[in-house]
Enzyme design. Structure first.
Site, short mmCIF file in Angstrom:
data_model
loop_
_atom_site.label_atom_id
_atom_site.label_comp_id
_atom_site.label_asym_id
_atom_site.label_seq_id
_atom_site.Cartn_x
_atom_site.Cartn_y
_atom_site.Cartn_z
N TYR A 228 16.90 -5.36 4.08
CA TYR A 228 15.55 -5.05 3.57
C TYR A 228 14.49 -5.72 4.46
O TYR A 228 13.39 -5.21 4.64
CB TYR A 228 15.42 -5.45 2.11
CG TYR A 228 14.30 -4.71 1.40
CD1 TYR A 228 14.30 -3.32 1.30
CD2 TYR A 228 13.24 -5.41 0.83
CE1 TYR A 228 13.26 -2.65 0.66
CE2 TYR A 228 12.21 -4.74 0.18
CZ TYR A 228 12.23 -3.36 0.11
OH TYR A 228 11.19 -2.70 -0.52
N LYS B 255 6.67 -6.63 0.65
CA LYS B 255 6.65 -6.55 -0.83
C LYS B 255 6.18 -7.88 -1.43
O LYS B 255 5.53 -7.89 -2.48
CB LYS B 255 8.01 -6.16 -1.39
CG LYS B 255 8.44 -4.72 -1.10
CD LYS B 255 7.52 -3.68 -1.69
CE LYS B 255 8.14 -2.29 -1.66
NZ LYS B 255 7.15 -1.24 -2.02
P1 NAD Z 1 9.58 8.30 -1.28
O1 NAD Z 1 10.03 8.45 0.12
O2 NAD Z 1 9.72 9.47 -2.18
O3 NAD Z 1 8.09 7.79 -1.35
C1 NAD Z 1 7.50 7.00 -0.34
C2 NAD Z 1 6.13 7.57 -0.13
O4 NAD Z 1 5.38 6.79 0.81
C3 NAD Z 1 6.16 9.00 0.41
O5 NAD Z 1 5.48 9.84 -0.47
C4 NAD Z 1 5.43 8.90 1.73
O6 NAD Z 1 4.65 10.04 2.01
C5 NAD Z 1 4.54 7.70 1.46
N1 NAD Z 1 3.99 7.12 2.69
C6 NAD Z 1 4.62 6.46 3.69
N2 NAD Z 1 3.75 6.15 4.67
C7 NAD Z 1 2.54 6.62 4.27
C8 NAD Z 1 1.24 6.64 4.86
N3 NAD Z 1 1.01 6.11 6.07
N4 NAD Z 1 0.23 7.23 4.17
C9 NAD Z 1 0.44 7.78 2.95
N5 NAD Z 1 1.64 7.80 2.35
C10 NAD Z 1 2.68 7.23 3.01
O7 NAD Z 1 10.42 7.05 -1.86
P2 NAD Z 1 10.29 6.23 -3.22
O8 NAD Z 1 11.59 5.54 -3.36
O9 NAD Z 1 9.77 7.08 -4.30
O10 NAD Z 1 9.21 5.10 -2.84
C11 NAD Z 1 8.03 4.88 -3.55
C12 NAD Z 1 7.77 3.38 -3.72
O11 NAD Z 1 8.81 2.84 -4.54
C13 NAD Z 1 7.79 2.58 -2.42
O12 NAD Z 1 6.78 1.59 -2.47
C14 NAD Z 1 9.14 1.91 -2.46
O13 NAD Z 1 9.14 0.71 -1.73
C15 NAD Z 1 9.26 1.64 -3.94
N6 NAD Z 1 10.61 1.35 -4.44
C16 NAD Z 1 11.64 2.21 -4.21
C17 NAD Z 1 12.92 1.92 -4.69
C18 NAD Z 1 14.09 2.82 -4.43
O14 NAD Z 1 15.21 2.36 -4.52
N7 NAD Z 1 13.86 4.10 -4.14
C19 NAD Z 1 13.12 0.73 -5.42
C20 NAD Z 1 12.04 -0.12 -5.65
C21 NAD Z 1 10.78 0.20 -5.16
O1 0WE Z 2 11.29 0.03 -0.54
C1 0WE Z 2 12.26 0.73 -0.34
C2 0WE Z 2 12.30 1.71 0.81
C3 0WE Z 2 11.42 1.25 1.92
C4 0WE Z 2 11.47 1.98 3.21
C5 0WE Z 2 12.45 2.89 3.58
C6 0WE Z 2 12.40 3.48 4.83
C7 0WE Z 2 13.46 4.44 5.31
C8 0WE Z 2 12.94 5.34 6.41
C9 0WE Z 2 10.49 1.67 4.10
N1 0WE Z 2 10.42 2.23 5.32
C10 0WE Z 2 11.34 3.13 5.69
N2 0WE Z 2 11.25 3.64 6.95
C11 0WE Z 2 12.03 4.67 7.37
O2 0WE Z 2 11.93 5.08 8.56
N3 0WE Z 2 13.34 0.61 -1.18
C12 0WE Z 2 13.29 -0.39 -2.23
C13 0WE Z 2 14.58 1.37 -1.00
C14 0WE Z 2 15.46 0.53 -0.13
O3 0WE Z 2 15.26 0.48 1.21
C15 0WE Z 2 16.17 -0.43 1.71
C16 0WE Z 2 16.95 -0.94 0.67
C17 0WE Z 2 16.47 -0.34 -0.51
C18 0WE Z 2 16.95 -0.59 -1.90
C19 0WE Z 2 16.38 -0.83 3.03
C20 0WE Z 2 17.39 -1.75 3.31
C21 0WE Z 2 18.15 -2.28 2.27
C22 0WE Z 2 17.94 -1.88 0.95
#
Ligand code: NAD
Ligand code: 0WE
Length: 257
Positions: free
Chosen positions: A157, A164
């Site tokens: 991560y 974060k």
């Molecule tokens: P997702 O890929 O569906 O959403 C990520 C969003 O970020 C996308 O809509 C993308 O367009 C947007 N984004 C990235 N760069 C951008 C930019 N420059 N301008 C505008 N938008 C931008 O994935 P998700 O899992 O729904 O992620 C949403 C949030 O939830 C993130 O902050 C992620 O860190 C957080 N999160 C995800 C998880 C998980 O396991 N999926 C767990 C905890 C927190």
């Molecule tokens: O916040 C996240 C995702 C964040 C994320 C994911 C990507 C993949 C594609 C940010 N930047 C990028 N850039 C890319 O090019 N999560 C909480 C989901 C997530 O991401 C991980 C996790 C988990 C959980 C990355 C490494 C290890 C665990």
């Protein structure tokens, strides 16, 4: 009768029907909120148009959060359609992919660090700045999405954990700053969910299996779990809650082994 009747909400971060923001949009709509959406770029516009249509929204605006011009244009457009704004959902995170694997100190770069901070942490307060006058004095609510990597060192991560941590501190300082004008600021720290942002992650399946094995509820959280907690935090039922990080992770974070 919904818990968000008469509320107007801006949803930032829909990229697919698996996005956490998509689930939140559906829950906010179900609870009576009127919605506006942004999309990051033209590639994503069609998908965002689709959910906007499904939730009766006609306000769909471009916004790359690295651009102050685009952020300002969003709030100008909202100000022309609505008399104010009650809710902003920030569900955005990004770091260059190469930084999300292997040893943190090996993979981190100055440029990647700044990008992760800009897109994943600064953009939340940038949206708060842009929407401030529309939200003032309405008992508004700002919500962002965080992850346990903010407070624990976790494999791969890496720089996202640092971003974060900054995002969570942002929540507290924004809550302190905007509280006097009635605006609340909170985060949900969600357990792992298979979305686009998670699909680039090696070993994601192992992470899901690990959390089902260890979490008190013995299951992974869903978009709906996160979305329902989001609806609560954005509603007047949470009028006394600000500066808070709410874990929606099946209890994983409390386990000490
Ligand atoms: P997702 O890929 O569906 O959403 C990520 C969003 O970020 C996308 O809509 C993308 O367009 C947007 N984004 C990235 N760069 C951008 C930019 N420059 N301008 C505008 N938008 C931008 O994935 P998700 O899992 O729904 O992620 C949403 C949030 O939830 C993130 O902050 C992620 O860190 C957080 N999160 C995800 C998880 C998980 O396991 N999926 C767990 C905890 C927190
Ligand atoms: O916040 C996240 C995702 C964040 C994320 C994911 C990507 C993949 C594609 C940010 N930047 C990028 N850039 C890319 O090019 N999560 C909480 C989901 C997530 O991401 C991980 C996790 C988990 C959980 C990355 C490494 C290890 C665990």
């Amino acid at each position: 009768m919904g818990i968000l009747d008469n509320k107007k909400a801006l949803i930032v971060g829909v990229a697919s029907n698996r996005s956490i923001a998509w689930g939140i949009a559906e829950a906010l709509h179900r609870e009576g909120a009127e919605l506006a959406f942004t999309y990051q770029n033209d590639k994503l516009k069609k998908r965002v148009d689709k959910i906007a249509e499904a939730t009766g929204s006609s306000l769909v605006l471009p916004c790359d959060v690295s651009s102050d011009e685009q952020i300002n244009a969003v709030f100008d457009a909202i100000g022309q359609q609505w008399d104010g704004l009650d809710i902003i959902v920030h569900s955005v995170g990004y770091a260059p992919r190469e930084l999300l694997q292997g040893n943190y100190v090996d993979s981190v770069t100055r440029e990647g660090f700044l990008t992760a901070m800009d897109i994943s942490a600064y953009s939340f307060v940038a949206l708060a700045k842009g929407g401030r006058e529309l939200m003032r004095g309405r008992n508004g609510s700002l919500l962002t999405l965080s992850y346990l990597g903010a407070v624990r060192a976790m494999d791969n991560y890496n720089v996202m954990g640092v971003a974060k941590a900054a995002l969570e501190a942002n929540v507290r300082y924004m809550a302190y700053s905007l509280g006097p004008e009635g605006t609340r600021v909170n985060a949900i720290s969600a357990g792992p969910i298979k979305t686009l942002a998670a699909s680039g992650v090696g070993d994601f399946r192992r992470m899901l299996e690990n959390s089902t094995a260890k979490a008190p509820l013995r299951r992974n959280v869903t978009q709906e779990d996160v979305a329902n907690s989001a609806a609560f935090l954005c509603s007047d039922w949470a009028r006394g809650v600000t500066g808070e990080i709410l874990y929606v992770d099946s209890g994983y974070n409390i386990v000490g082994n």
